[in-house]
Design a protein around this motif. Structure first.
Motif, mmCIF file in Angstrom:
data_model
loop_
_atom_site.group_PDB
_atom_site.id
_atom_site.type_symbol
_atom_site.label_atom_id
_atom_site.label_comp_id
_atom_site.label_asym_id
_atom_site.label_seq_id
_atom_site.Cartn_x
_atom_site.Cartn_y
_atom_site.Cartn_z
ATOM 1 N N GLU A 1 -11.524 -4.083 4.032
ATOM 2 C CA GLU A 1 -11.584 -4.916 4.572
ATOM 3 C C GLU A 1 -9.919 -4.192 5.727
ATOM 4 O OE1 GLU A 1 -11.718 -7.276 9.143
ATOM 5 O OE2 GLU A 1 -12.694 -7.980 7.281
ATOM 6 N N ALA A 2 -9.241 -4.378 4.747
ATOM 7 C CA ALA A 2 -7.719 -4.479 5.202
ATOM 8 C C ALA A 2 -7.239 -2.854 4.982
ATOM 9 C CB ALA A 2 -6.596 -5.269 4.024
ATOM 10 N N GLN A 3 -8.122 -2.398 3.622
ATOM 11 C CA GLN A 3 -7.485 -0.745 3.321
ATOM 12 C C GLN A 3 -7.768 0.569 4.415
ATOM 13 O OE1 GLN A 3 -9.387 -0.773 -0.938
ATOM 14 N NE2 GLN A 3 -7.106 -0.466 -1.687
ATOM 15 N N ALA A 4 -9.092 0.232 5.410
ATOM 16 C CA ALA A 4 -9.457 1.163 6.619
ATOM 17 C C ALA A 4 -8.452 0.211 7.548
ATOM 18 C CB ALA A 4 -10.997 -0.400 6.459
ATOM 19 N N ASN A 5 -7.747 -0.996 7.573
ATOM 20 C CA ASN A 5 -7.272 -0.720 8.550
ATOM 21 C C ASN A 5 -5.687 -0.319 8.113
ATOM 22 O OD1 ASN A 5 -8.179 -0.935 11.323
ATOM 23 N ND2 ASN A 5 -9.004 -2.964 9.272
ATOM 24 N N PHE B 1 2.582 -2.467 9.387
ATOM 25 C CA PHE B 1 2.523 -4.036 9.131
ATOM 26 C C PHE B 1 3.662 -5.055 10.621
ATOM 27 C CE2 PHE B 1 4.678 -8.084 7.893
ATOM 28 C CZ PHE B 1 2.980 -8.590 7.897
ATOM 29 N N GLU B 2 4.699 -3.696 10.818
ATOM 30 C CA GLU B 2 5.843 -4.925 11.654
ATOM 31 C C GLU B 2 5.018 -4.125 13.471
ATOM 32 O OE1 GLU B 2 8.465 -5.140 12.032
ATOM 33 O OE2 GLU B 2 8.634 -5.385 10.577
ATOM 34 N N GLU B 3 3.631 -3.669 13.472
ATOM 35 C CA GLU B 3 3.224 -3.461 14.750
ATOM 36 C C GLU B 3 2.218 -4.954 14.494
ATOM 37 O OE1 GLU B 3 2.374 -1.450 17.935
ATOM 38 O OE2 GLU B 3 4.896 -1.003 17.111
ATOM 39 N N ILE B 4 1.726 -5.098 13.917
ATOM 40 C CA ILE B 4 0.444 -6.106 13.206
ATOM 41 C C ILE B 4 1.381 -7.455 13.751
ATOM 42 C CG2 ILE B 4 -0.613 -7.729 11.622
ATOM 43 C CD1 ILE B 4 -1.289 -4.754 10.073
ATOM 44 N N VAL B 5 2.353 -7.825 13.336
ATOM 45 C CA VAL B 5 3.568 -8.575 13.157
ATOM 46 C C VAL B 5 3.937 -9.043 15.508
ATOM 47 C CG1 VAL B 5 5.768 -9.534 13.207
ATOM 48 C CG2 VAL B 5 4.508 -8.857 10.879
ATOM 49 N N SER C 1 1.057 -1.249 -0.273
ATOM 50 C CA SER C 1 0.026 -0.277 -0.001
ATOM 51 C C SER C 1 1.059 1.225 0.213
ATOM 52 C CB SER C 1 -1.473 -0.036 1.620
ATOM 53 O OG SER C 1 -1.538 1.304 1.403
ATOM 54 N N SER C 2 0.589 2.464 -0.892
ATOM 55 C CA SER C 2 1.878 3.342 -0.903
ATOM 56 C C SER C 2 1.940 3.869 0.510
ATOM 57 C CB SER C 2 1.231 4.726 -1.906
ATOM 58 O OG SER C 2 -0.162 5.157 -1.157
ATOM 59 N N GLY C 3 0.680 3.723 1.437
ATOM 60 C CA GLY C 3 1.148 4.622 2.994
ATOM 61 C C GLY C 3 1.063 6.733 2.625
ATOM 62 N N LEU D 1 0.132 -5.040 3.064
ATOM 63 C CA LEU D 1 -0.819 -4.641 3.983
ATOM 64 C C LEU D 1 -1.490 -6.852 3.872
ATOM 65 C CD1 LEU D 1 -3.584 -1.900 2.193
ATOM 66 C CD2 LEU D 1 -2.815 -2.311 4.642
ATOM 67 N N PRO D 2 -2.175 -6.662 4.745
ATOM 68 C CA PRO D 2 -2.272 -8.641 4.883
ATOM 69 C C PRO D 2 -3.788 -8.135 4.783
ATOM 70 C CG PRO D 2 -2.071 -7.711 7.088
ATOM 71 C CD PRO D 2 -1.483 -6.420 6.350
ATOM 72 N N ILE D 3 -4.058 -9.453 3.018
ATOM 73 C CA ILE D 3 -4.740 -9.699 3.777
ATOM 74 C C ILE D 3 -6.146 -11.202 3.392
ATOM 75 C CG2 ILE D 3 -7.120 -9.662 1.149
ATOM 76 C CD1 ILE D 3 -5.138 -6.964 0.428
#
Length: 178
Positions: free
Chosen positions: A65-69, A74-78, A21-23, A40-42
């Motif tokens: 849903e992934a784009q809404a988050n 990504f590092e925070e999700i991990v 995602s472009s961020g 973005l994990p989908i």
């Protein structure tokens, strides 16, 4: 198409794909210089052998849903999922990436002639990374980057060939509906 083909090949119906995602979702980030790419994990549920239209609906909903988050790094999700880092350098949680390169063309700048240059690292951080690009008159172009520790060239070639056939069939079906 990608998710369906991957599900058929892997025998799995619960998939987590990644897409860059472009961020640059926030207006205040527009004038900043730098790389803001976020993965973005989908997560996709393709159980029940869904028909083509149902698969598209599921993928669309999962992408929305992934784009809404998408502002969550990504590092925070991990970190929140307490996933262990792979000693080989592969990214945890996501093994397969799909990307459409339409937005990666350099923006024109007065007085400069810009072009993208491929950057080959010689390593694969994902098992399979499929990159689609609008080839204009040549149609949709596809490149696959893969881990030779997990996949071989023949398997990837067969997968990409099936993926291209699926894309052509979907385009034909879409044309017949319009």
């Amino acid at each position: 198409m990608y998710a369906s083909a991957l599900s058929r090949w892997s025998g799995q119906t619960d998939l987590t794909l990644g897409t860059p995602s472009s961020g640059r979702h926030r207006v205040e980030a527009a004038p900043l210089v730098g790389c803001f790419v976020n993965m973005l994990p989908i997560r996709l549920d393709l159980s029940g052998d869904p028909a083509y239209g149902e698969t598209l609906d599921r993928v669309r909903d999962a992408v929305i849903e992934a784009q809404a988050n998408g502002d969550v790094p990504f590092e925070e999700i991990v970190k929140d999922l307490r996933l262990d880092r792979d000693p080989t350098g592969r990214v945890p949680l996501i093994r397969h990436i799909v990307q459409f390169d339409e937005a990666l063309r350099p923006a024109p700048m007065a007085g400069l002639d810009l072009e993208l240059q491929p950057l080959g690292t010689g390593t694969a951080k994902f098992e399979l990374f499929v990159d689609f690009e609008d080839g204009g008159d040549r149609g949709l172009e596809c490149r696959a980057h893969y881990s030779t520790e997990v996949l071989d060239a023949e398997t990837v070639d067969r997968f990409v060939t099936e993926l291209c056939r699926s894309a052509e069939a979907a385009a034909d079906e879409n044309r017949s509906l319009s």
